[in-house]
Motif scaffolding. Structure first.
Motif, PDB file in Angstrom:
ATOM      1  N   LEU A 160      50.581  36.981  32.673  1.00  8.42           N
ATOM      2  CA  LEU A 160      49.934  38.232  32.235  1.00  8.42           C
ATOM      3  C   LEU A 160      49.817  38.274  30.768  1.00  8.42           C
ATOM      4  O   LEU A 160      48.897  38.690  30.311  1.00  8.42           O
ATOM      5  CB  LEU A 160      50.749  39.497  32.642  1.00  8.42           C
ATOM      6  CG  LEU A 160      51.091  39.608  34.374  1.00  8.42           C
ATOM      7  CD1 LEU A 160      52.101  40.686  34.490  1.00  8.42           C
ATOM      8  CD2 LEU A 160      49.862  39.644  35.056  1.00  8.42           C
ATOM      9  N   PHE A 204      46.246  47.607  33.909  1.00  8.11           N
ATOM     10  CA  PHE A 204      45.468  47.226  33.025  1.00  8.11           C
ATOM     11  C   PHE A 204      44.299  46.474  33.524  1.00  8.11           C
ATOM     12  O   PHE A 204      42.962  46.300  33.611  1.00  8.11           O
ATOM     13  CB  PHE A 204      46.102  46.124  31.882  1.00  8.11           C
ATOM     14  CG  PHE A 204      45.057  45.616  30.923  1.00  8.11           C
ATOM     15  CD1 PHE A 204      44.980  45.991  29.469  1.00  8.11           C
ATOM     16  CD2 PHE A 204      44.352  44.206  31.179  1.00  8.11           C
ATOM     17  CE1 PHE A 204      44.125  45.798  28.764  1.00  8.11           C
ATOM     18  CE2 PHE A 204      43.543  43.841  30.261  1.00  8.11           C
ATOM     19  CZ  PHE A 204      43.394  44.440  29.099  1.00  8.11           C
ATOM     20  N   TYR A 205      44.909  45.260  34.632  1.00  9.48           N
ATOM     21  CA  TYR A 205      43.985  44.471  35.216  1.00  9.48           C
ATOM     22  C   TYR A 205      42.980  45.444  36.544  1.00  9.48           C
ATOM     23  O   TYR A 205      41.799  45.221  36.536  1.00  9.48           O
ATOM     24  CB  TYR A 205      44.663  43.455  36.292  1.00  9.48           C
ATOM     25  CG  TYR A 205      45.296  42.557  35.331  1.00  9.48           C
ATOM     26  CD1 TYR A 205      44.498  41.693  34.499  1.00  9.48           C
ATOM     27  CD2 TYR A 205      46.797  42.376  35.193  1.00  9.48           C
ATOM     28  CE1 TYR A 205      45.177  40.740  33.570  1.00  9.48           C
ATOM     29  CE2 TYR A 205      47.189  41.280  34.432  1.00  9.48           C
ATOM     30  CZ  TYR A 205      46.493  40.715  33.495  1.00  9.48           C
ATOM     31  OH  TYR A 205      47.167  40.131  32.752  1.00  9.48           O
ATOM     32  N   ILE A 206      43.786  46.485  36.979  1.00 11.50           N
ATOM     33  CA  ILE A 206      43.110  47.156  37.819  1.00 11.50           C
ATOM     34  C   ILE A 206      41.795  47.983  37.096  1.00 11.50           C
ATOM     35  O   ILE A 206      40.814  47.997  37.683  1.00 11.50           O
ATOM     36  CB  ILE A 206      43.790  48.108  38.703  1.00 11.50           C
ATOM     37  CG1 ILE A 206      44.908  47.434  39.428  1.00 11.50           C
ATOM     38  CG2 ILE A 206      42.969  48.976  39.709  1.00 11.50           C
ATOM     39  CD1 ILE A 206      46.095  48.189  40.097  1.00 11.50           C
ATOM     40  N   LEU A 252      51.265  45.904  33.318  1.00  6.65           N
ATOM     41  CA  LEU A 252      50.244  45.071  33.112  1.00  6.65           C
ATOM     42  C   LEU A 252      48.909  45.090  34.343  1.00  6.65           C
ATOM     43  O   LEU A 252      47.757  44.831  34.003  1.00  6.65           O
ATOM     44  CB  LEU A 252      50.863  43.740  33.177  1.00  6.65           C
ATOM     45  CG  LEU A 252      52.167  43.396  32.251  1.00  6.65           C
ATOM     46  CD1 LEU A 252      52.762  42.123  32.243  1.00  6.65           C
ATOM     47  CD2 LEU A 252      51.635  43.557  30.793  1.00  6.65           C
ATOM     48  N   THR A 253      49.849  45.608  35.409  1.00  3.14           N
ATOM     49  CA  THR A 253      48.900  45.620  36.552  1.00  3.14           C
ATOM     50  C   THR A 253      47.886  46.650  36.400  1.00  3.14           C
ATOM     51  O   THR A 253      46.496  46.356  36.776  1.00  3.14           O
ATOM     52  CB  THR A 253      49.552  45.973  37.746  1.00  3.14           C
ATOM     53  OG1 THR A 253      50.606  44.787  37.846  1.00  3.14           O
ATOM     54  CG2 THR A 253      48.906  45.781  39.218  1.00  3.14           C
ATOM     55  N   ILE A 257      51.790  44.778  43.896  1.00  2.67           N
ATOM     56  CA  ILE A 257      52.042  46.027  43.357  1.00  2.67           C
ATOM     57  C   ILE A 257      51.033  47.294  44.321  1.00  2.67           C
ATOM     58  O   ILE A 257      51.672  48.171  44.596  1.00  2.67           O
ATOM     59  CB  ILE A 257      51.441  46.261  41.754  1.00  2.67           C
ATOM     60  CG1 ILE A 257      52.223  45.354  41.047  1.00  2.67           C
ATOM     61  CG2 ILE A 257      51.446  47.792  41.410  1.00  2.67           C
ATOM     62  CD1 ILE A 257      53.506  45.993  40.543  1.00  2.67           C
ATOM     63  N   VAL A 280      48.825  41.584  41.203  1.00  5.90           N
ATOM     64  CA  VAL A 280      48.145  43.087  41.503  1.00  5.90           C
ATOM     65  C   VAL A 280      48.083  43.422  43.038  1.00  5.90           C
ATOM     66  O   VAL A 280      48.484  44.678  43.202  1.00  5.90           O
ATOM     67  CB  VAL A 280      46.841  42.987  41.334  1.00  5.90           C
ATOM     68  CG1 VAL A 280      46.026  44.173  41.346  1.00  5.90           C
ATOM     69  CG2 VAL A 280      46.710  42.770  39.446  1.00  5.90           C
ATOM     70  N   TYR A 300      46.701  38.607  27.718  1.00  5.66           N
ATOM     71  CA  TYR A 300      46.345  39.344  26.739  1.00  5.66           C
ATOM     72  C   TYR A 300      46.148  38.698  25.406  1.00  5.66           C
ATOM     73  O   TYR A 300      45.089  39.137  24.622  1.00  5.66           O
ATOM     74  CB  TYR A 300      47.571  40.259  26.430  1.00  5.66           C
ATOM     75  CG  TYR A 300      47.543  41.306  27.685  1.00  5.66           C
ATOM     76  CD1 TYR A 300      46.821  41.973  28.021  1.00  5.66           C
ATOM     77  CD2 TYR A 300      48.822  41.120  28.698  1.00  5.66           C
ATOM     78  CE1 TYR A 300      46.815  43.128  28.827  1.00  5.66           C
ATOM     79  CE2 TYR A 300      48.782  41.891  29.640  1.00  5.66           C
ATOM     80  CZ  TYR A 300      47.702  42.916  30.003  1.00  5.66           C
ATOM     81  OH  TYR A 300      47.960  43.709  31.167  1.00  5.66           O
TER      82      TYR A 300
END
Ligand code: K
Ligand code: K
Lengths: 440, 440
Positions: free
Chosen positions: A345, B348-350, B345-346, A322, A319, A349
């Motif tokens: 990741l 989602f986490y944020i 995927l990132t 990114i 994260v 999920y």
């Protein structure tokens, strides 16, 4: 040396047999203090909870079970703990070797461990180290318990040392008697450090004992130690703030004991499940925070559950990359390969899906508030064992779902994915300067 | 043509100005039916909710605001809706072009749209298409509302057509009067289809209108349409089952109306927030399920929020690939590039981190059950607007957090990450047979 049984099958079969044997023994009248016989579902629940080193209970371990029953439970815990540690450690070595062969970065030390002799040596060392740590823990706890319980205190000290190191979270003080020790620094810190050492995994413990400098540590060890410390600190600070004024938990304690209580809660939440205060009395935002800590869990190759500290480290690092617009995901100046990132990741999920589906199902069968059910489900899947107190009152459907979650959390989200990773035939990547760490 | 202001700045500045203007106008006595003046925080909340096309309300739109006030609100909604659609659509084209240039897969059609003339043409088409769809929706709704409300019914029909297409979820029936239409098929289906068309994004609508065969559709359109249909069907089936026996919602209705109710709830949950039944009376497992639907949200380039259908499609496809031990993540026989997977995927986490932190904070400031707070937070961040009814009773801290979440959900998780992706200077990848789709 060739492994013909899939590790997934080995673990499932051996765990299931062990649980069934355990359930049978716990149903015997000799296992209970009153000479009564436990129902099958409750015996199965207790045996599963012990073998999967979870710590969720449907009958009170201290007041319901006789010394015989308690001994059965601690044996199940110790075998379960050894089983998980050895199988995951051996698997990590096997996976590590395959990947290192593929990426032409063959480490001689890993190869050595791969011979049958190497594995036997590894397991011997693991057992020796475990017993040594548990022995030291037992001695330290004896100083707390001998004055109050006499000779029985020595038995209790060693019992709880094993339970703590295996991250099992069972206690035999009876009811909430263990709460008397919730401001005793020696007791709290001994249990907490047993939990933490048990939770970092044998690979890491061994590296700490053999290599004595941070620079020589593998990436895996560096990540595990850093993530563990950060999670412990964040957990302690957040829980300290959230519970500061809660008179049902740490609110009435003085500052030092408050800090100790928050630290212990932070350590126990990420997989041990030792309960030194009334979990049900925690603030809802603390419960939610603990749900997240439980979900994160301990480190690979340990007795702990959850999606693992290394997985979290990779997610956070990804994260971060990114957001900063960087191409590579780095941990301690090593690039993490894309497929490992995606695997990490993905583990998140899959585990989250289990939590969601089980929670929705239990919302239908059980009559408790949402957060308590979410808490219970996460606790079972991450094999933590903390509970707001609803476990014994659950329906047989609810208990059965929790049994399944404990098994999946132990065998599944951990080893199932490792088995998948091993089946994953990849073309060799040559020349990438990357290094792998264990996840999930 | 060169863009000198960062799109993030453009969106933040223009949205903030619009919200402040709107809040000022809504505070005027002429905006209320009684001639009273709304408090600043409530006016700010309403304006933010309208501009961010969310639909959370602190005062009842139908009974508190005068026709003047309601007109201000619908204008804010329409400008907000256009703003989001145009900016995200233009951004998607810009990002698409940059990436296609990089990967040497320049699509002529995208380049054409990049000239200033192209963008103006694009926006003109977008406005025309939007107004045409809203007009048709207004006509259809008039058939339901003219018989009951006379001429005022026509005004209401067009008002709600705009609100539905923009996925705003505001209604002016007053209190729960809209519930009278919850089994009216024409009303429900018209609103639902406006919501769905508004939620798939302008790119997709345009492709459907201009290309008439599935084969000619871009990967983006195929993924959006498939994911939308699958989510609608799963949502309908699950909510039908969960609420089947709930007499406070669909329990007393006959089978056809039950199905219609479940379908509407499924459609409205993924971002519109139109409420045709008492959300607070839903079963807790339904609330949890709806929280997940809200979090998933609508499609990129639309008026909807959430982490987007395409993000979910990539996540599901990735999990599927990992479980099956495949190397590539495929959608409709196109490989998804690793960096796009990691970005999805990132996101989602944020988004999940925002939900977690805001929920923990509101658990401290507000006195509602955990699931209601989690519901409210997700609804605000995903700009859905569904509520279990707690919004008006929140503290000023709570309302302020929701305002921030609506803004972040609208500007941030969507465009902020796009801006990040544009800043991300990558070395060109040459020759990969992959295709990009918009996410989050
Ligand atoms: K445990
Ligand atoms: K909305």
């Amino acid at each position: 040396m060739k492994l013909n049984l899939s590790p997934y099958q080995v673990l499932t079969i051996s765990f299931s047999s062990l649980i069934l044997c355990g359930a049978f023994l716990l149903m015997l009248p000799i296992s209970s203090q009153t000479g009564s016989s436990l129902s099958f579902i409750d015996a199965l629940f207790t045996a599963t909870s012990a073998v999967c080193v979870t710590g969720l209970i449907v009958v009170d371990t201290g007041t319901y079970f006789s010394t015989f029953g308690q001994t059965i439970i601690i044996i199940l815990i110790q075998i379960g703990g050894f089983g998980v540690m050895t199988i995951t450690t051996v698997l990590a070595v096997l996976i590590g070797r395959r990947i290192q062969l593929r990426s032409r970065l063959v480490a001689q030390e890993s190869l050595n461990q791969l011979t049958l002799g190497g594995i036997v040596k590894l397991i011997k060392m693991l057992v020796k180290t475990t017993l040594a740590i548990e022995f030291i823990g037992g001695i330290l706890l004896s100083f707390c318990l001998y004055p109050d319980y006499g000779l029985k205190g020595i038995y209790m000290a060693f019992w709880h040392s094993i339970s703590a190191f295996c991250n099992a979270g069972f206690d035999i003080f009876g009811g909430t008697n263990i709460f008397h020790y919730n401001t005793n620094p020696l007791f709290c810190l001994t249990i907490a450090f047993l939990i933490i050492i048990g939770g970092i995994g044998y690979n890491v413990t061994e590296e700490i004992l053999t290599k004595h400098s941070w620079e020589k540590f593998s990436l895996h060890t560096k990540v595990v130690l850093t993530a563990t410390v950060i999670l412990l600190v964040i957990g302690t600070v957040v829980l300290f703030i959230l519970e500061y004024g809660n008179t049902d938990t740490i609110g009435n304690w003085d500052l030092g004991h408050k800090a100790l209580g928050a630290f212990f809660l932070s350590a126990t939440s990420r997989t041990a499940g030792y309960t030194l205060m009334d979990t049900g009395a925690l603030h809802e935002s603390s419960l939610f925070f603990i749900i997240i800590l439980m979900f994160f869990g301990a480190s690979p190759g340990s007795t702990g559950g959850g999606i693992k500290t290394t997985t979290i480290a990779i997610i956070v690092s990804t994260v971060n990359s990114i957001i900063r617009g960087k191409d590579d995901v780095l941990l301690f100046s090593r690039r993490i390969e894309y497929d490992l990132i995606i695997k990490s990741l993905t583990i998140f999920y899959i585990a989250a899906s289990f939590v969601v589906v089980a929670t929705m199902y239990l919302c239908l069968t059980e009559d408790f508030s949402f957060i308590r059910i979410l808490f219970e489900v996460t606790s079972a899947l991450a094999t933590v064992g903390l509970s707001t107190g609803i476990t014994p009152e659950m329906t047989i459907y609810g208990k059965f779902v929790l049994i399944l979650l404990m098994l999946i959390g132990r065998v599944g989200v951990l080893t199932f994915l490792m088995a998948i990773a091993m089946r994953n035939k990849k073309k060799p990547h040559i020349g990438y300067p990357s290094e792998r760490i264990g996840v999930g």
